[in-house]
Design a protein around this motif. Structure first.
Motif, PDB file in Angstrom:
ATOM      1  N   SER A  75     -46.874  45.243   6.464  1.00  0.00           N
ATOM      2  CA  SER A  75     -46.365  46.549   5.678  1.00  0.00           C
ATOM      3  C   SER A  75     -45.197  46.213   5.066  1.00  0.00           C
ATOM      4  N   SER A  76     -44.892  46.512   3.756  1.00  0.00           N
ATOM      5  CA  SER A  76     -43.979  46.412   3.021  1.00  0.00           C
ATOM      6  C   SER A  76     -43.550  47.437   1.837  1.00  0.00           C
ATOM      7  N   PRO A 100     -45.450  51.699   0.749  1.00  0.00           N
ATOM      8  CA  PRO A 100     -45.341  53.251   0.455  1.00  0.00           C
ATOM      9  C   PRO A 100     -45.600  53.963  -0.663  1.00  0.00           C
ATOM     10  N   GLN A 101     -46.074  55.115  -0.684  1.00  0.00           N
ATOM     11  CA  GLN A 101     -46.519  55.772  -1.847  1.00  0.00           C
ATOM     12  C   GLN A 101     -45.487  55.779  -3.195  1.00  0.00           C
ATOM     13  N   THR A 102     -44.313  55.436  -2.599  1.00  0.00           N
ATOM     14  CA  THR A 102     -43.060  55.598  -3.657  1.00  0.00           C
ATOM     15  C   THR A 102     -42.883  54.008  -3.953  1.00  0.00           C
ATOM     16  N   ALA A 103     -43.776  53.029  -3.701  1.00  0.00           N
ATOM     17  CA  ALA A 103     -43.656  51.679  -4.158  1.00  0.00           C
ATOM     18  C   ALA A 103     -43.553  51.564  -5.574  1.00  0.00           C
ATOM     19  N   PRO A 104     -42.672  50.885  -6.240  1.00  0.00           N
ATOM     20  CA  PRO A 104     -43.052  50.585  -7.806  1.00  0.00           C
ATOM     21  C   PRO A 104     -44.203  50.135  -8.121  1.00  0.00           C
ATOM     22  N   GLN A 105     -44.903  50.584  -9.286  1.00  0.00           N
ATOM     23  CA  GLN A 105     -46.335  50.202  -9.415  1.00  0.00           C
ATOM     24  C   GLN A 105     -46.302  48.678  -9.862  1.00  0.00           C
ATOM     25  N   ALA A 106     -45.356  48.142 -10.144  1.00  0.00           N
ATOM     26  CA  ALA A 106     -45.510  46.626 -10.640  1.00  0.00           C
ATOM     27  C   ALA A 106     -45.765  45.823  -9.396  1.00  0.00           C
ATOM     28  N   LYS A 107     -45.065  46.286  -8.303  1.00  0.00           N
ATOM     29  CA  LYS A 107     -45.187  45.644  -7.031  1.00  0.00           C
ATOM     30  C   LYS A 107     -46.809  45.747  -6.396  1.00  0.00           C
ATOM     31  N   VAL A 108     -47.095  47.021  -6.411  1.00  0.00           N
ATOM     32  CA  VAL A 108     -48.329  47.509  -6.038  1.00  0.00           C
ATOM     33  C   VAL A 108     -49.519  46.512  -6.758  1.00  0.00           C
ATOM     34  N   ILE A 119     -53.113  49.429   0.989  1.00  0.00           N
ATOM     35  CA  ILE A 119     -53.135  51.009   1.290  1.00  0.00           C
ATOM     36  C   ILE A 119     -51.779  51.610   1.111  1.00  0.00           C
ATOM     37  N   GLN A 120     -51.620  52.543   0.354  1.00  0.00           N
ATOM     38  CA  GLN A 120     -50.274  53.321   0.192  1.00  0.00           C
ATOM     39  C   GLN A 120     -50.045  54.657   1.100  1.00  0.00           C
ATOM     40  N   TYR A 121     -49.048  54.487   1.770  1.00  0.00           N
ATOM     41  CA  TYR A 121     -48.749  55.609   2.884  1.00  0.00           C
ATOM     42  C   TYR A 121     -47.452  55.784   3.057  1.00  0.00           C
ATOM     43  N   GLY A 122     -46.770  57.083   2.811  1.00  0.00           N
ATOM     44  CA  GLY A 122     -45.451  57.311   3.478  1.00  0.00           C
ATOM     45  C   GLY A 122     -44.599  57.080   2.320  1.00  0.00           C
ATOM     46  N   GLU A 123     -43.220  57.483   2.564  1.00  0.00           N
ATOM     47  CA  GLU A 123     -42.063  57.414   1.523  1.00  0.00           C
ATOM     48  C   GLU A 123     -41.373  56.142   1.485  1.00  0.00           C
ATOM     49  N   VAL A 124     -41.027  55.864   2.800  1.00  0.00           N
ATOM     50  CA  VAL A 124     -40.202  54.660   3.124  1.00  0.00           C
ATOM     51  C   VAL A 124     -40.837  53.465   3.997  1.00  0.00           C
ATOM     52  N   TYR A 125     -40.304  52.464   4.092  1.00  0.00           N
ATOM     53  CA  TYR A 125     -40.971  51.317   4.882  1.00  0.00           C
ATOM     54  C   TYR A 125     -41.243  51.597   6.151  1.00  0.00           C
ATOM     55  N   GLU A 127     -42.290  54.353   7.710  1.00  0.00           N
ATOM     56  CA  GLU A 127     -43.450  55.053   7.785  1.00  0.00           C
ATOM     57  C   GLU A 127     -44.989  54.458   7.505  1.00  0.00           C
ATOM     58  N   CYS A 128     -44.439  53.371   6.426  1.00  0.00           N
ATOM     59  CA  CYS A 128     -46.016  52.781   6.425  1.00  0.00           C
ATOM     60  C   CYS A 128     -45.821  51.377   7.249  1.00  0.00           C
ATOM     61  N   TYR A 129     -44.880  51.201   8.159  1.00  0.00           N
ATOM     62  CA  TYR A 129     -45.050  50.273   9.150  1.00  0.00           C
ATOM     63  C   TYR A 129     -45.961  50.750  10.191  1.00  0.00           C
ATOM     64  N   ALA A 130     -45.493  52.068  10.596  1.00  0.00           N
ATOM     65  CA  ALA A 130     -46.316  52.886  11.751  1.00  0.00           C
ATOM     66  C   ALA A 130     -47.834  52.912  11.113  1.00  0.00           C
ATOM     67  N   LYS A 131     -48.273  53.065   9.930  1.00  0.00           N
ATOM     68  CA  LYS A 131     -49.398  53.232   9.651  1.00  0.00           C
ATOM     69  C   LYS A 131     -50.232  51.792   9.642  1.00  0.00           C
ATOM     70  N   ALA A 132     -49.242  50.865   9.377  1.00  0.00           N
ATOM     71  CA  ALA A 132     -49.956  49.377   9.346  1.00  0.00           C
ATOM     72  C   ALA A 132     -50.523  49.235  10.846  1.00  0.00           C
ATOM     73  N   LEU A 133     -49.470  49.653  11.781  1.00  0.00           N
ATOM     74  CA  LEU A 133     -49.834  49.353  13.175  1.00  0.00           C
ATOM     75  C   LEU A 133     -51.230  49.972  13.645  1.00  0.00           C
TER      76      LEU A 133
END
Length: 403
Positions: A75-76, A100-108, A119-125, A127-133
Motif C-alpha cells: 500500500s502506498s 489512495p484515490q487521491t494519489a497523483p496520477q503521475a504516480k499511479v 487498486i485505488q481505494y481511500g483518501e489517505v495512506y 485507508e489504502c493500507y487496510a484495503k491492502a491487508l
C-alpha cells in the motif's frame, strides 16, 4: 531493535546494481538565506523518482523463494508503490499495489508502467493500507510494508551512509518523516558513524503524527488529513520505526501547507529541482527558521520528485501571486482609438510581461466615454510591481489592485 550499521552496509551491497548514488551538492542561495551551509541530497534524482526503491528492493531481494512465488502486495501514496513495482518486476515477481484515490496520477501511471496491478481505494495512506491487508488475504501475496519493516529501514539507511561518505563534517541531517522508515534508517546509519550528528524530522503541521508520538512518548494516531506532502500524510507511525525514532531522532518540527508550497517553488526556481511536497519539507523547515542546531553544515533531503504537473502549475501560479510577482489591477481609460494600445505600451516599457488584458466597455460609472481594463502582469520582484503601479499613477491613470 535488531538493526545495526552492518545491516545497512549489507543493504548497500544488495541495492548497488539498482539504486543510484544520488547527488549531494552545496546551495549558495539557500545557505545565504538560512545562515547555515546548506547541502541538498537529491533523491528526486533516484530511479522511480524517489528514495523508496532502496528499501523496497532490499526487502524483496531478502524474501524466501516461497514468498517470492506468492507475489508481493503493498500500500502506498505513490513512491513506495513505484519502488515495489520496479523491484518486483526486476526480480520477476508479480506485484499488486493499493493506492489512495487521491494519489497523483503521475504516480499511479508510473506504478502501472513498472508492471504492477494497481487498486485505488481511500483518501489517505492508512485507508489504502487496510484495503491492502484485505486483498492480501484474498490472493495470498507477501506484504511489503512501506516503512514498518527492518529490511526496508536498512535500505533507506543507505542514504545516511552515502551522505557521511561524501560530507564527513556534516552537523545535521533534516529528513521528511511520515511513518518513520526513512528517518529511522538514516538516523541509525548516521549516528552509528558519527554519534554527535543531529537528526531533525519534518512533518506537515496538519498531520504530524510522529511529532505527537515523540512528544507523548507513545504511538499517537491522528485524524487522516491529506497534506500537499501526500507521501508523508500518515495517521500513525510504525511501532518498529517509533523505537528507532525515540532512540536516534533529536527533534521533529512541522511546516504549514503554505511553507511546503514555498519550498517546492524555491527548489524549482533556485536549484532547478522538481520536488514533490514531501521532498520539499526539509528545505521548507530550514528556510522558515524551524531548525536550530549547533554547527553550520546541514543536509536537507529532497526525498522525491513525483509531483502531478497540474498541481505544480497551481503552486507556481499561486506563489507568483503571493510574492507579488504576478499582480492584477483595473485601470480606467477613455474609450477611444489608441488609448488601450498606449496603456499597454506604458506597462511593457517598464519591463512587465502582460499575461492577460481585457477591456470592459459600457461598465464604467462615468458613462459610455470611459472603460475599465483588467490587467494581469508578471514582474521580477515585489518592488518592481510597486514601481509599475506608481509609474502608471504618475501618468494620470486611475487604477485599483484586485485579486
Amino acid at each position: 531493535m535488531k538493526l545495526d550499521l552492518n545491516n545497512i552496509k549489507i543493504a548497500q551491497e544488495n541495492i548497488a546494481s539498482v539504486a543510484r548514488k544520488t547527488p549531494l551538492f552545496y546551495s549558495t542561495t539557500f545557505s545565504r538565506e538560512s545562515g547555515y551551509n546548506v547541502y541538498l541530497k537529491c533523491e528526486n534524482k533516484q530511479k522511480t523518482g524517489a528514495f523508496k526503491i532502496r528499501g523496497a528492493y532490499n526487502k524483496i531481494v531478502n524474501l524466501s523463494e516461497e514468498e517470492k512465488a506468492r507475489g508481493v502486495i503493498a500500500s502506498s501514496a505513490g513512491n513506495h508503490a513505484q519502488g515495489v513495482a520496479y523491484a518486483a518486476t526486476a526480480l520477476g515477481i508479480k506485484s499488486t499495489i493499493v493506492m489512495p484515490q487521491t494519489a497523483p496520477q503521475a504516480k499511479v501511471q508510473a506504478t502501472k508502467a513498472y508492471g504492477a496491478k494497481v487498486i485505488q481505494y481511500g483518501e489517505v495512506y492508512d485507508e489504502c493500507y487496510a484495503k491492502a491487508l484485505e486483498v492480501q488475504k484474498e490472493i495470498g501475496a507477501t506484504f511489503i510494508h512501506p516503512f514498518n519493516d527492518e529490511d526496508v529501514i536498512a535500505g533507506q539507511g543507505t542514504i545516511g551512509v552515502e551522505i557521511l561518505e561524501e560530507l564527513e563534517d556534516v552537523d545535521a541531517i533534516v529528513v521528511p518523516i511520515g511513518g518513520g522508515g526513512l528517518i529511522s534508517g538514516i538516523a541509525l546509519a548516521a549516528k552509528s558513524i558519527k554519534p554527535e550528528i543531529k537528526i531533525i524530522g519534518v512533518q506537515p503541521s496538519i498531520i504530524a503524527s510522529s511529532k505527537a508520538s515523540l512528544e507523548e512518548g507513545k504511538i499517537v494516531t491522528l485524524p487522516g488529513v491529506k497534506s500537499l506532502a501526500d507521501g508523508i500524510s500518515v495517521k500513525t507511525p510504525g511501532d518498529i520505526t517509533f523505537e528507532y525514532i525515540r532512540k536516534y531522532v533529536d527533534d521533529i518540527v512541522t511546516v504549514s501547507e503554505d511553507e511546503i508550497a514555498y519550498g517546492i517553488f524555491c527548489l524549482m526556481e533556485r536549484s532547478k529541482l522538481v520536488s514533490e511536497g514531501a521532498g520539499a519539507v526539509a528545505i521548507s523547515a530550514v528556510l522558515n527558521n524551524k531548525v536550530n542546531v549547533k554547527g553550520k553544515n546541514i543536509v536537507c533531503l529532497v526525498s522525491g520528485g513525483n509531483i502531478d504537473i497540474a498541481v505544480l502549475s497551481k503552486i507556481i501560479d499561486r506563489q507568483l501571486i503571493i510574492l507579488k510577482r504576478r499582480i492584477r489591477f483595473v485601470v480606467e481609460i477613455q474609450d477611444k482609438v489608441g488609448e488601450l494600445g498606449q496603456l499597454v505600451n506604458s506597462v511593457v516599457s517598464m519591463g512587465a510581461n502582460v499575461v492577460k488584458v481585457r477591456q470592459d466597455t459600457n461598465w464604467n460609472d462615468k458613462g459610455l466615454d470611459y472603460a475599465n481594463v483588467l490587467f494581469e502582469i508578471e514582474v521580477q520582484t515585489r518592488e518592481h510591481a510597486q514601481n509599475v503601479i506608481d509609474s502608471l499613477g504618475k501618468k494620470g491613470y486611475n487604477l485599483e489592485i484586485v485579486g
